[in-house]
Design a protein around this motif. Structure first.
Motif, PDB file in Angstrom:
ATOM      1  N   UNK A 123      34.196  12.387 -30.330  1.00  0.00           N
ATOM      2  CA  UNK A 123      34.366  12.350 -29.287  1.00  0.00           C
ATOM      3  C   UNK A 123      34.088  13.189 -28.077  1.00  0.00           C
ATOM      4  N   UNK A 124      34.322  14.278 -28.779  1.00  0.00           N
ATOM      5  CA  UNK A 124      33.747  15.668 -26.939  1.00  0.00           C
ATOM      6  C   UNK A 124      32.034  15.476 -27.356  1.00  0.00           C
ATOM      7  N   UNK A 125      31.493  15.142 -28.145  1.00  0.00           N
ATOM      8  CA  UNK A 125      30.307  15.220 -27.632  1.00  0.00           C
ATOM      9  C   UNK A 125      30.151  13.241 -26.704  1.00  0.00           C
ATOM     10  N   UNK A 126      30.412  12.635 -26.793  1.00  0.00           N
ATOM     11  CA  UNK A 126      30.897  11.275 -26.244  1.00  0.00           C
ATOM     12  C   UNK A 126      31.047  11.873 -25.052  1.00  0.00           C
ATOM     13  N   UNK A 127      31.761  12.790 -24.262  1.00  0.00           N
ATOM     14  CA  UNK A 127      32.369  13.390 -23.187  1.00  0.00           C
ATOM     15  C   UNK A 127      30.548  14.244 -22.894  1.00  0.00           C
ATOM     16  N   UNK A 128      30.328  15.063 -23.545  1.00  0.00           N
ATOM     17  CA  UNK A 128      29.534  15.225 -22.963  1.00  0.00           C
ATOM     18  C   UNK A 128      27.697  14.575 -22.918  1.00  0.00           C
ATOM     19  N   UNK A 129      28.258  14.018 -22.930  1.00  0.00           N
ATOM     20  CA  UNK A 129      26.988  12.316 -22.462  1.00  0.00           C
ATOM     21  C   UNK A 129      25.888  11.819 -23.822  1.00  0.00           C
ATOM     22  N   UNK A 130      26.036  12.397 -24.405  1.00  0.00           N
ATOM     23  CA  UNK A 130      25.433  12.558 -26.297  1.00  0.00           C
ATOM     24  C   UNK A 130      25.475  10.562 -26.328  1.00  0.00           C
ATOM     25  N   UNK A 131      24.356  10.131 -27.179  1.00  0.00           N
ATOM     26  CA  UNK A 131      24.352   8.795 -27.333  1.00  0.00           C
ATOM     27  C   UNK A 131      24.936   8.492 -28.909  1.00  0.00           C
ATOM     28  N   UNK A 132      24.525   7.525 -29.421  1.00  0.00           N
ATOM     29  CA  UNK A 132      24.966   7.762 -31.145  1.00  0.00           C
ATOM     30  C   UNK A 132      24.247   8.437 -31.700  1.00  0.00           C
ATOM     31  N   UNK A 133      22.588   8.005 -31.265  1.00  0.00           N
ATOM     32  CA  UNK A 133      21.779   8.591 -32.049  1.00  0.00           C
ATOM     33  C   UNK A 133      21.962   9.734 -32.664  1.00  0.00           C
TER      34      UNK A 133
END
Length: 210
Positions: A159-169
């Motif tokens: 969730x933290x990485x998603x919040x940073x704008x990172x894609x699933x890949x």
């Protein structure tokens, strides 16, 4: 552009110093036909990497790297042709040495064009540092604010990485897990948080639990 000019001057100066110290004819290193062929080859090898939205710094970096590949390919073919068709053995070593000129051109282009990418990396690093400092000042802690939703340790990390704008890949690559696994975690996160879009994770982290 100013930095690139300085790099070019430094490169030429170094070659002149070497030419003087080693007592060789600098003009023998210059062959316009080979240089143009090498540049053409570099352009051809760079084309598959060009895509809409790619930054100028990134394309320059790729161009510099492909210049080395073009130099190696051209040097190999020159050596192959020289060895296949060689008749005048008195000039054998001279012509073999001259066949390595494309490699010199390639390395010079790498030095000139990769500098832009290094500068861009420094700028990106400064931007990341500035963003982290701003987040710390604002008291933003994504994982702490999302714990209330009962997310597991791995789900909080994702969730933290998603919040940073990172894609699933990108998340899969960073955490050394498969993209399928990431998708399952994302689905669980959405279900637990009662959301349907990735952007809502950052909004909730900023605003707090609804």
């Amino acid at each position: 552009m100013r930095r690139k000019g300085q790099v070019l001057v430094s490169l030429i100066l170094y070659i002149l110093i070497l030419a003087g110290a080693l007592h060789f004819n600098l003009w023998k290193l210059i062959d316009i036909r080979l240089l143009l062929l090498m540049v053409l080859g570099t352009v051809v090898l760079t084309l598959p990497f060009y895509e809409k939205g790619i930054s100028r710094g990134e394309i320059c970096y790729i161009f510099g790297r492909k210049a080395i590949e073009a130099g190696f390919i051209q040097t190999f073919l020159l050596l192959f042709v020289e060895l296949q068709n060689y008749e005048d053995r008195s000039m054998f070593l001279h012509d073999i040495a001259m066949s390595f000129r494309p490699l010199l051109y390639g390395f010079c282009m790498l030095i000139l064009f990769s500098e832009k990418r290094e500068e861009q990396k420094r700028e990106e690093s400064e931007q990341v540092k500035s963003r982290v400092e701003n987040e710390e000042k604002a008291g933003l802690n994504v994982t702490e604010k999302l714990k209330a939703y009962g997310l597991t340790k791995r789900e909080l990390e994702i969730a933290g990485l998603i919040a940073e704008g990172k894609s699933n890949g990108e998340i899969a690559e960073q955490l050394y897990i498969s993209e399928t696994t990431v998708k399952k975690h994302v689905s669980n996160i959405f279900e637990k948080m009662g959301i349907g879009r990735r952007e809502e994770i950052l909004r909730i982290a900023l605003d707090g639990k609804e």
